[in-house]
Write a protein that holds these residues in place. Structure first.
Motif, short mmCIF file in Angstrom:
data_model
loop_
_atom_site.label_atom_id
_atom_site.label_comp_id
_atom_site.label_asym_id
_atom_site.label_seq_id
_atom_site.Cartn_x
_atom_site.Cartn_y
_atom_site.Cartn_z
N ILE A 198 -6.52 -41.40 -12.88
CA ILE A 198 -7.63 -41.97 -13.65
C ILE A 198 -7.23 -43.38 -14.07
O ILE A 198 -6.10 -43.63 -14.48
N GLY A 199 -8.15 -44.30 -13.95
CA GLY A 199 -7.87 -45.67 -14.36
C GLY A 199 -9.15 -46.41 -14.67
O GLY A 199 -10.26 -45.85 -14.57
N PHE A 200 -8.99 -47.68 -15.05
CA PHE A 200 -10.16 -48.48 -15.39
C PHE A 200 -10.81 -48.98 -14.10
O PHE A 200 -10.22 -49.77 -13.37
N CYS A 201 -12.02 -48.51 -13.84
CA CYS A 201 -12.72 -48.80 -12.59
C CYS A 201 -13.85 -49.81 -12.79
O CYS A 201 -14.50 -49.83 -13.84
N HIS A 202 -14.10 -50.59 -11.77
CA HIS A 202 -15.20 -51.55 -11.81
C HIS A 202 -16.53 -50.83 -11.66
O HIS A 202 -17.50 -51.14 -12.35
N ASN A 203 -16.60 -49.88 -10.74
CA ASN A 203 -17.77 -49.00 -10.52
C ASN A 203 -18.96 -49.67 -9.85
O ASN A 203 -19.99 -49.02 -9.63
N ASP A 204 -18.86 -50.97 -9.52
CA ASP A 204 -19.98 -51.66 -8.87
C ASP A 204 -19.43 -52.74 -7.95
O ASP A 204 -19.88 -53.88 -7.98
N LEU A 205 -18.45 -52.37 -7.13
CA LEU A 205 -17.73 -53.38 -6.36
C LEU A 205 -18.42 -53.64 -5.02
O LEU A 205 -17.90 -53.36 -3.95
N GLN A 206 -19.62 -54.20 -5.11
CA GLN A 206 -20.33 -54.68 -3.93
C GLN A 206 -19.96 -56.15 -3.73
O GLN A 206 -19.36 -56.79 -4.58
N TYR A 207 -20.32 -56.68 -2.57
CA TYR A 207 -19.81 -58.01 -2.18
C TYR A 207 -20.20 -59.12 -3.16
O TYR A 207 -19.45 -60.07 -3.36
N GLY A 208 -21.36 -58.99 -3.79
CA GLY A 208 -21.81 -60.03 -4.70
C GLY A 208 -21.04 -60.09 -6.00
O GLY A 208 -21.17 -61.04 -6.77
N ASN A 209 -20.23 -59.06 -6.27
CA ASN A 209 -19.40 -59.04 -7.48
C ASN A 209 -17.94 -59.38 -7.17
O ASN A 209 -17.06 -59.13 -7.99
N ILE A 210 -17.72 -59.94 -5.98
CA ILE A 210 -16.37 -60.34 -5.56
C ILE A 210 -16.41 -61.81 -5.16
O ILE A 210 -17.24 -62.20 -4.33
N MET A 211 -15.53 -62.61 -5.74
CA MET A 211 -15.46 -64.03 -5.43
C MET A 211 -14.07 -64.36 -4.90
O MET A 211 -13.09 -63.73 -5.29
N MET A 212 -14.03 -65.38 -4.03
CA MET A 212 -12.76 -65.76 -3.44
C MET A 212 -12.60 -67.28 -3.43
O MET A 212 -13.51 -68.00 -3.02
N ASP A 213 -11.46 -67.74 -3.93
CA ASP A 213 -11.10 -69.15 -3.85
C ASP A 213 -10.67 -69.44 -2.42
O ASP A 213 -9.71 -68.84 -1.93
N GLU A 214 -11.35 -70.34 -1.75
CA GLU A 214 -11.08 -70.60 -0.34
C GLU A 214 -9.69 -71.20 -0.11
O GLU A 214 -9.10 -71.00 0.96
N ASP A 215 -9.18 -71.92 -1.09
CA ASP A 215 -7.86 -72.56 -0.93
C ASP A 215 -6.72 -71.57 -1.19
O ASP A 215 -5.83 -71.41 -0.38
N SER A 216 -6.79 -70.90 -2.34
CA SER A 216 -5.69 -70.01 -2.72
C SER A 216 -5.87 -68.59 -2.20
O SER A 216 -4.93 -67.80 -2.22
N ARG A 217 -7.10 -68.26 -1.75
CA ARG A 217 -7.48 -66.92 -1.31
C ARG A 217 -7.42 -65.91 -2.46
O ARG A 217 -7.38 -64.70 -2.25
N ALA A 218 -7.42 -66.40 -3.69
CA ALA A 218 -7.40 -65.53 -4.86
C ALA A 218 -8.76 -64.85 -5.01
O ALA A 218 -9.81 -65.48 -4.87
N ILE A 219 -8.72 -63.56 -5.30
CA ILE A 219 -9.93 -62.77 -5.49
C ILE A 219 -10.22 -62.61 -6.97
O ILE A 219 -9.32 -62.33 -7.77
N THR A 220 -11.48 -62.77 -7.35
CA THR A 220 -11.93 -62.54 -8.72
C THR A 220 -13.07 -61.51 -8.70
O THR A 220 -14.01 -61.64 -7.92
N LEU A 221 -12.95 -60.50 -9.52
CA LEU A 221 -14.01 -59.51 -9.67
C LEU A 221 -14.86 -59.89 -10.87
O LEU A 221 -14.33 -60.20 -11.94
N ILE A 222 -16.17 -59.86 -10.74
CA ILE A 222 -17.08 -60.24 -11.82
C ILE A 222 -18.05 -59.10 -12.09
O ILE A 222 -18.14 -58.13 -11.34
N ASP A 223 -18.80 -59.25 -13.19
CA ASP A 223 -19.85 -58.30 -13.60
C ASP A 223 -19.29 -56.91 -13.89
O ASP A 223 -19.15 -56.08 -13.00
#
Length: 348
Positions: A198-223
């Protein structure tokens, strides 16, 4: 949810927005004429209205950007807004997602993330998928204050009550609302295990809630509106199900389950996910997680099916929520016999 830029517009900004934006600008040290704000609607949201707000700074070559989110009608049925704001602030302190810059009665102002929102096709890219798997594991390990109980089952039971109170007799019969509590009770019994993580889940991880920095390739989850403690396999199941969606198509409510990730894709995702704990997982561990996630797709179909029914009655955004719900329930009844070995003839 998913967003894409629309054409630039000049708009009469509501007074409530102006006051908050003025305060945000002052925090940045900017002097702003709120009558000259640039307002850019961002399209594709399924529950909120989202805008990019720009203004000039003292350095004329630099434009300040923030994101303004207006909450959709009726969404408080789905989650507690105060709890969601607390989660938002807590995640910001953990270095996750945007900063909260200001609030007003039916919305807020957020830091503008200078990264690209992923597309539906991005989820199928093996490199990007691996980055998402690693970020998901990091997210699941966060220690968020509050009860660490599984939220999924009782949340769906509450939604059944809401759906029954809103639905016409025709819709209630079509979606078999009177039988769904038994289905949820059965799933909770079948899918709950002592070994379950059991852990803290996003529960809505569709593509529009995922962002990526093109230079660093860092992923950010939003919403984080639906984020809560849940079985970790449920979050993987949700992400896999979202690969059937393209919310920027001509028919954004239509789901194409031929795009659901095949076994090799799911195994690859699970292996990367598990390896982020520091040890190379065994084939058995990967298989167990993949199988567990596959069964949790049933809970996911019920969850978003109920969401679709309720949204069809309370949300005015141009999206065919009822047809979306219909497809989720069709998948539930279609997949239930194979995944649980029980009868589940589709009534739809």
């Amino acid at each position: 949810m998913a967003i894409k830029p629309n054409k630039f517009v000049k708009s009469i900004v509501p007074e409530e927005w102006k006051k908050v934006l003025q305060a945000v600008a002052s925090e940045f040290g900017d002097i702003v004429d709120v009558e000259e704000l640039e307002v850019i609607p961002l399209k594709g949201a399924m529950t909120n209205e989202v805008y990019q707000i720009n203004w000039s700074t003292k350095d004329d070559d630099v434009s300040r950007k923030v994101l303004l989110r207006v909450y959709g009608d009726g969404v408080d049925i789905f989650f507690n807004r105060d709890d969601e704001i607390k989660t938002f602030e807590c995640l910001s302190k953990h270095g996750q997602g945007p900063l909260l810059l200001g609030r007003f009665a039916n919305g807020r102002v957020e830091e503008f993330i200078h990264a690209r929102t992923l597309s539906a096709n991005d989820l199928r890219d093996p490199e990007i998928s691996a980055l998402i798997a690693a970020k998901m594991r990091e997210f699941h390990k966060l220690d968020i204050p509050g009860p660490k109980n599984v939220v999924l089952w009782n949340r769906m039971r509450n939604w059944i009550s809401e759906a029954k109170s809103l639905c016409s007799l025709k819709d209630a019969k079509e979606f078999r609302l009177d039988t769904l509590e038994d289905e949820i009770n059965m799933l909770e019994k079948e899918l709950s295990h002592d070994y379950q993580e059991i852990g803290f889940c996003h529960n809505d991880l569709q593509y529009g809630n995922i962002m990526m920095d093109e230079d660093s390739r860092a992923i950010t989850l939003i919403d984080y509106e639906y984020a809560s403690y849940n079985p970790l396999a449920y979050d993987l199941a949700n992400h896999f199900c979202e690969m059937a969606a393209n919310y920027h198509s001509d028919k954004p409510h239509i789901l194409d389950y031929s795009l659901y990730p095949d076994l090799e894709e799911r195994q690859r995702f699970a292996r990367v996910y598990l390896s982020c704990s520091g040890n190379e997982p065994s084939d058995r561990e990967v298989e167990q997680l993949v199988n567990e996630a596959e069964k949790f797709t049933l809970a996911n179909h019920l969850f978003w099916g109920l969401w679709g029914i309720i949204s069809g009655y309370v949300n005015k955004i141009d999206f065919d929520y009822m047809e979306y719900a219909r497809q989720r329930f069709q998948q539930y009844w279609l997949r239930k016999p194979a995944l649980l070995g029980s009868s589940g003839d589709s009534p739809l």
